[in-house]
Scaffold this active site. Structure first.
Site, PDB file in Angstrom:
ATOM      1  N   CYS A 275      41.520  36.188  38.391  1.00 46.63           N
ATOM      2  CA  CYS A 275      42.433  36.655  39.447  1.00 46.63           C
ATOM      3  C   CYS A 275      43.408  37.759  39.023  1.00 46.63           C
ATOM      4  O   CYS A 275      43.536  38.766  39.735  1.00 46.63           O
ATOM      5  CB  CYS A 275      43.210  35.482  40.030  1.00 46.63           C
ATOM      6  N   ARG A 304      38.033  28.743  28.584  1.00 48.90           N
ATOM      7  CA  ARG A 304      39.087  27.730  28.666  1.00 48.90           C
ATOM      8  C   ARG A 304      38.889  26.729  27.541  1.00 48.90           C
ATOM      9  O   ARG A 304      37.772  26.298  27.284  1.00 48.90           O
ATOM     10  CB  ARG A 304      39.058  27.009  30.021  1.00 48.90           C
ATOM     11  N   GLN A 322      32.423  32.633  36.583  1.00 44.08           N
ATOM     12  CA  GLN A 322      32.793  32.269  37.954  1.00 44.08           C
ATOM     13  C   GLN A 322      32.285  33.335  38.923  1.00 44.08           C
ATOM     14  O   GLN A 322      32.412  34.530  38.655  1.00 44.08           O
ATOM     15  CB  GLN A 322      34.310  32.148  38.088  1.00 44.08           C
ATOM     16  N   ASP A 324      33.479  34.733  41.450  1.00 42.88           N
ATOM     17  CA  ASP A 324      34.758  34.940  42.124  1.00 42.88           C
ATOM     18  C   ASP A 324      34.684  36.015  43.197  1.00 42.88           C
ATOM     19  O   ASP A 324      33.900  36.964  43.091  1.00 42.88           O
ATOM     20  CB  ASP A 324      35.814  35.390  41.108  1.00 42.88           C
ATOM     21  N   HIS A 326      37.916  37.907  45.785  1.00 49.25           N
ATOM     22  CA  HIS A 326      39.262  37.894  46.337  1.00 49.25           C
ATOM     23  C   HIS A 326      39.238  38.736  47.607  1.00 49.25           C
ATOM     24  O   HIS A 326      38.759  39.868  47.600  1.00 49.25           O
ATOM     25  CB  HIS A 326      40.269  38.430  45.324  1.00 49.25           C
ATOM     26  N   LYS A 406      43.779  24.706  50.674  1.00 46.76           N
ATOM     27  CA  LYS A 406      42.428  25.121  50.305  1.00 46.76           C
ATOM     28  C   LYS A 406      41.391  24.277  51.021  1.00 46.76           C
ATOM     29  O   LYS A 406      41.657  23.146  51.445  1.00 46.76           O
ATOM     30  CB  LYS A 406      42.226  25.020  48.793  1.00 46.76           C
ATOM     31  N   HIS A 452      41.243  33.284  47.538  1.00 45.22           N
ATOM     32  CA  HIS A 452      40.357  33.142  46.383  1.00 45.22           C
ATOM     33  C   HIS A 452      39.154  32.350  46.886  1.00 45.22           C
ATOM     34  O   HIS A 452      39.328  31.401  47.656  1.00 45.22           O
ATOM     35  CB  HIS A 452      40.992  32.302  45.269  1.00 45.22           C
TER      36      HIS A 452
END
Length: 580
Positions: A275, A304, A322, A324, A326, A406, A452
């Site tokens: 992000c 991570r 990911q 991802d 946005h 979410k 997201h």
């Protein structure tokens, strides 16, 4: 598959059975001490300190026998409420219970415990009325577990079990576990040469050639579908400076899970999330209200630091990609954009035969940013979008992120297991932190609303799910090798097999000829073992007539068709992504 933790009756039954397990262990090992015995999605466990004794799988029947003896005795399970001081006195010989009591909230002036016969345990409850209700159970396995999940603490022994209302339900569940064991993605990953793990990189998966084909097909599909939906694509750096992570809030809230290093006397971190990089891309240019919604996608690799005990094949790793995206938009675009997104996610999941349920997580009680009015509007917009898309959503009160509500997508695979993969998160935090703006129709600067979202969740975990969902027998479009051609006789039939191979290769089909000097039956069985979707056997008849005899994976029957029909059939199956 039933989620035992969420089923109220089974939750009580399994939690009561955890106490029955503890009582039996205490009878057999009087010096035993107990940490916690919670209910989990697929049963219960209890963490036990047996001192110098070590439990093995062969010890479980002995414990089960004692559990049945206690259940047959039929003692009532009685709740007692005591003060904190009384609890400390009652459990003064048990350091684990003392630790639990000492860390209880000050508001817990009254503590509950449950007694059944000669056994008392600290517990909030509830429980069944009597141990005689706990007749149908099975202890499944024993493993090690660090106290409080901390590798610096003592290793305890964790015993897992299940409990149902009938022996038939227990057996059905054991059958399910057996089928799940066959589908274990770690096992199939090895057998099908998809991925490997190495002690040189715990939690860092290696994708093998077959796995890379599968991964590339998935990623290409992702790009194709997102292009249709009007997304633009970016790639952000894998390592960025500490200052960025301070700005995003990750440094304060997530630093212990981040990998860091020094470069030119500045501290850097490998990204745990994509992000913040996406925010910098947005800030790179000026944006008008006419540009919105702006949909920006990134297949971004993140790292991570997960606890070593939590690592599990592709399901829990330390680096993953990911899928991802946005989405930056105006407030009046929230509902229409989320509707479009739900329909998009629905289309993707349907290709894999994955059904799903949607859960709306709302504002946390305490830690959240923004006004309640904004939260209420955001939650209402997400719920309205679900209904507008023809979907229902279960409300999960108070479980939203601190920065916004979410929608989570819980997938159900072919065994009925539930996986949380997709999510749509409305963020009221990062646009503010990064001072994101767009120029509105009146020339004023306004803050964009931001979503997201992921669909697969992570490429690695989604591949693990697909391996188990399909039991390694992928549909034609996903299969690393789509077709194997088996000539009956090497000298007489190999040339024709190679002609068929060249025809299919020219159209992009992943095909190989198995012309080894092995018996026909052996080569056919090996193709089945490797779960190749289509086998083509060619012998004298096929060479003479220009045909192919086709057999599908898992089928006994075969059919003879022309070369033209063969090519059309395969290409159509790949194009439509059907599962035969």
């Amino acid at each position: 598959m039933i989620n035992i933790k969420e089923d109220e009756h089974l939750h009580v039954l399994n939690h009561s059975c955890a106490h029955l397990l503890a009582q039996a262990v205490k009878h057999l090992y009087p010096h035993a001490k107990f940490w916690v015995g919670p209910v989990i999605t697929d049963g219960f466990y209890y963490d036990i300190d047996l001192g110098g004794d070590v439990l093995h799988e062969e010890d479980l029947p002995k414990i089960e026998k004692e559990m049945k003896k206690i259940a047959k005795d039929g003692k009532r399970i009685v709740r007692h409420e005591i003060s904190k001081e009384e609890a400390l006195e009652m459990f003064k010989e048990d350091p684990y219970k003392m630790d639990l009591i000492s860390h209880m909230d000050e508001a817990d002036t009254v503590i509950s415990c449950y007694t059944q016969g000669d056994f008392t345990d600290l517990c909030r409850g509830p429980h069944v009325e009597s141990v005689k209700e706990l007749k149908h159970f099975k202890l499944l396995k024993v493993s090690g577990a660090y106290w409080k999940g901390d590798a610096n603490n003592k290793m305890l022994q964790r015993v897992y079990g299940i409990c149902f209302d009938s022996e038939e339900e227990v057996q059905n569940y054991l059958n399910f576990l057996e089928e799940a064991k066959k589908r274990d993605h770690k096992k199939l990953g090895r057998e099908l040469d998809l991925f490997m793990m190495s002690e040189y990189g715990p939690g860092f998966p290696f994708f093998l050639p077959n796995g890379m084909i599968l991964r590339n097909v998935l990623e290409n599909y992702w790009y194709e579908e997102h292009t249709k939906e009007g997304y633009q694509f970016i790639k952000t750096p894998i390592m960025l400076s500490k200052e960025l992570w301070e700005l995003s809030g990750h440094w304060a809230n997530y630093q212990e899970n981040m990998y860091t290093t020094m470069i030119d006397d500045r501290e850097f971190a490998i990204k745990p999330m994509n992000c913040p990089g996406g925010m910098l891309v947005y800030k790179n240019g000026l944006h008008s209200y006419k540009d919105l919604p702006l949909r920006v996608g990134e297949l971004g690799q993140v790292h991570r630091h997960e606890a070593s005990g939590a690592l599990n094949g592709l399901f829990r790793v330390r680096t993953f990609t990911q899928d991802d995206a946005h989405i930056f938009m105006r407030e009046d675009q929230i509902e229409s954009e989320v509707v479009r997104l739900i329909n998009f996610i629905d289309r993707v999941y349907s290709v894999f035969g994955l059904s799903y349920a949607i859960e709306l997580s709302t504002r946390p009680e305490k830690k959240y940013i923004g006004s309640i009015e904004i939260w209420d509007k955001a939650e209402a917009a997400l719920e309205a979008a679900c209904h507008a898309a023809g979907k229902s959503c279960k409300i999960n009160p108070g479980d939203g992120a601190f920065y916004g509500p979410k929608l989570d997508f819980h997938l159900t695979d072919s065994l009925g297991r539930v996986w949380q993969c997709g999510t749509i998160q409305l963020d009221m935090n990062l646009p503010e932190r990064f001072d994101l703006t767009y120029v509105d129709a009146d020339g004023s600067k306004k803050r964009p609303i931001m979503l997201h979202r992921v669909i697969f969740g992570s490429i690695e975990r989604f591949i693990g799910i697909l391996i188990e969902h399909y039991a390694g027998a992928f549909p034609m479009w996903l299969a690393p090798q789509q077709v194997v051609i088996v000539p009956v006789h090497h000298e007489r039939h190999l040339a024709y097999a190679q002609q068929l191979e060249a025809m299919l290769l020219a159209k992009g089909v992943r095909v190989k000829v198995d012309g080894r000097n092995e018996k026909l039956g052996y080569r056919v069985r090996e193709a089945q073992t490797h779960k190749i979707p289509m086998q083509i056997v060619v012998g004298d008849g096929e060479v003479e007539n220009g045909t192919a005899t086709v057999r599908r994976y898992g089928k006994k029957d075969s059919v003879t068709i022309t070369k033209e029909e063969l090519l059309e059939s395969i290409l159509n199956e790949i194009e439509t992504k059907v599962r035969v």
